[in-house]
Design a protein around this motif. Structure first.
Motif, PDB file in Angstrom:
ATOM      1  N   ASP A  57       4.047  -1.431  -0.233  1.00 47.84           N
ATOM      2  CA  ASP A  57       4.814  -2.673  -0.332  1.00 47.84           C
ATOM      3  C   ASP A  57       4.818  -3.190  -1.764  1.00 47.84           C
ATOM      4  O   ASP A  57       4.186  -2.627  -2.667  1.00 47.84           O
ATOM      5  N   ASP A  58       5.527  -4.303  -1.987  1.00 46.68           N
ATOM      6  CA  ASP A  58       5.793  -4.764  -3.345  1.00 46.68           C
ATOM      7  C   ASP A  58       4.642  -5.516  -3.986  1.00 46.68           C
ATOM      8  O   ASP A  58       4.548  -5.567  -5.214  1.00 46.68           O
ATOM      9  N   ASP A  97       8.629  -8.911  -7.510  1.00 44.96           N
ATOM     10  CA  ASP A  97       7.759  -8.471  -6.411  1.00 44.96           C
ATOM     11  C   ASP A  97       7.261  -9.636  -5.564  1.00 44.96           C
ATOM     12  O   ASP A  97       7.045  -9.486  -4.362  1.00 44.96           O
ATOM     13  N   HIS A 145      13.015   3.653  -1.894  1.00 45.73           N
ATOM     14  CA  HIS A 145      12.553   2.385  -1.320  1.00 45.73           C
ATOM     15  C   HIS A 145      13.047   2.213   0.116  1.00 45.73           C
ATOM     16  O   HIS A 145      12.356   1.619   0.952  1.00 45.73           O
ATOM     17  N   ASN A 185       7.852  -4.677   3.845  1.00 53.76           N
ATOM     18  CA  ASN A 185       8.882  -3.649   3.931  1.00 53.76           C
ATOM     19  C   ASN A 185       8.774  -2.888   5.250  1.00 53.76           C
ATOM     20  O   ASN A 185       9.571  -1.982   5.509  1.00 53.76           O
ATOM     21  N   THR A 202      12.366  -5.517   0.701  1.00 55.13           N
ATOM     22  CA  THR A 202      11.702  -4.847  -0.417  1.00 55.13           C
ATOM     23  C   THR A 202      12.650  -4.897  -1.600  1.00 55.13           C
ATOM     24  O   THR A 202      13.857  -5.114  -1.423  1.00 55.13           O
TER      25      THR A 202
END
Length: 357
Positions: A51-52, A96, A241, A170, A231
């Motif tokens: 994930d971010d 992010d 992604h 995400n 995301t």
């Protein structure tokens, strides 16, 4: 030191922007021994789904816990104008937090500069560019760290917050969802053309406008229950992604190629061979989990794998709310936003239809 010769920042590094990121396959190998589960129950989001940002829950005793969101992002220059480099890097790092549904609260600067190659005034302009973006995001740069390095590096560590209910991972896309992308693709292609002095002034302006557009809409999306997963599309390209979303959520992501928003000259430049090495590394990392139509031209695959620096948000949302949500996103200042596909139950992979761009 003699700084009389013109300095091209983009020529002082072996790569630039999010194209500097390690390939997904390499990163996966490096993290293969990292435990998926941790003994920290407050760690809501870690490395398990790529994930971010990391998310830590604070127990405030109110029944509506606040979460801390933490991330860091830095890279080498993809442009020559120092202020633009600082702006792009800062916008990318802050993204992010927005991608998790959060609001940034402060940042720390990360700076590495070859002090024998770059004059202090140029470094100052990089920092000023980053600070201007933080000001636009409503946050201070509260400190940082600097080193003397062989290649120029700049970025931020960013801290944000969000109510727990607003966190968007995400890994929560649902079968039947609609996919929305908020920015046009082609940033890596433009950067490759720029490095070879083949990008027009008009295209450069389009490039800067996209990469310095803050993904502030993410904080709003976090409060919308019809938004299930988010995301941002950066160094692994759209396919990479989207695949992280597919694997994290255990679903198939369907992408409609003809619906993808593209920077104006992305197709023509890709057809001329202006692509980054990162797009090839991306494809080799995840091609076994991607379904492309037979006969897909190489330039089209390059666009789908193109590393996006400060790219848009990829949003999985309730299908009956998608049109309204898209209009809200466009109205909020993201004119390139488009509905680009859907989510269905099935094997965790990404399938691209046969429609041409």
């Amino acid at each position: 030191m003699n700084f009389m010769q013109p300095i091209r920042l983009s020529h002082l590094s072996h790569g630039g922007g999010c194209g500097c990121k390690l390939a997904p396959s390499v990163l996966q190998q490096l993290l293969s021994s990292h435990p998926v589960a941790t003994p920290y129950k407050q760690l809501l989001v870690g490395v398990e789904t790529g994930d971010d940002a990391a998310v830590w829950e604070l127990d405030n005793g109110t029944g509506n816990p606040t979460c801390i969101i933490a991330t860091t992002d830095f890279f080498m220059p993809m442009v020559d104008e120092p202020r633009d480099f600082g702006r792009i890097a800062a916008t990318n790092a802050i993204s992010d937090v927005y991608a998790m549904g959060g609001t940034p609260i402060f940042a720390l600067a990360i700076l590495g500069m070859p002090v024998d190659k770059i004059p202090p005034e140029m470094v100052r302009q990089i920092l000023e560019g980053g600070a201007s973006v933080c000001e636009a995001a409503g946050i201070p740069i509260a400190g940082g760290h600097s080193i003397d390095s062989p290649e120029p590096i700049y970025g931020l560590a960013v801290i944000g917050t969000a109510p727990k209910a607003h966190i968007r991972r995400n890994a929560d896309a649902k079968p039947g969802d609609t996919l929305i992308l908020t920015k046009a693709l082609g940033v890596g292609i433009y950067s490759a053309a720029f490095k070879k002095s083949a990008l027009s002034p008009e295209a450069y302006g389009e490039f800067i406008a996209s990469t310095t557009l803050l993904n502030k809409i993410g904080a709003t999306l976090g409060g919308n229950p019809d938004v299930h997963a988010v995301t941002d599309v950066t160094g692994f390209g759209l396919l990479g992604h989207a695949l992280e979303m597919a694997r994290g959520s255990g679903v198939t992501v369907n992408v409609k190629a003809s619906a993808l928003p593209l920077l104006k000259d992305a197709v023509s430049l890709a057809q001329q061979g202006f692509v980054t090495g990162a797009s090839g590394r991306n494809w080799k990392s995840y091609d076994s989990a991607i379904k492309l139509p037979d006969g897909t031209p190489d330039w089209q695959r390059q666009i789908l794998c193109d590393p996006q620096t400060s790219g848009g948000l990829l949003i999985s949302c309730a299908p009956d709310k998608a049109d309204t949500l898209l209009q809200d996103i466009v109205t909020a200042g993201y004119p390139a936003a488009r509905i680009i596909g859907s989510i269905e139950a099935g094997e965790p992979l990404v399938s691209v239809d046969s429609s041409a761009f």
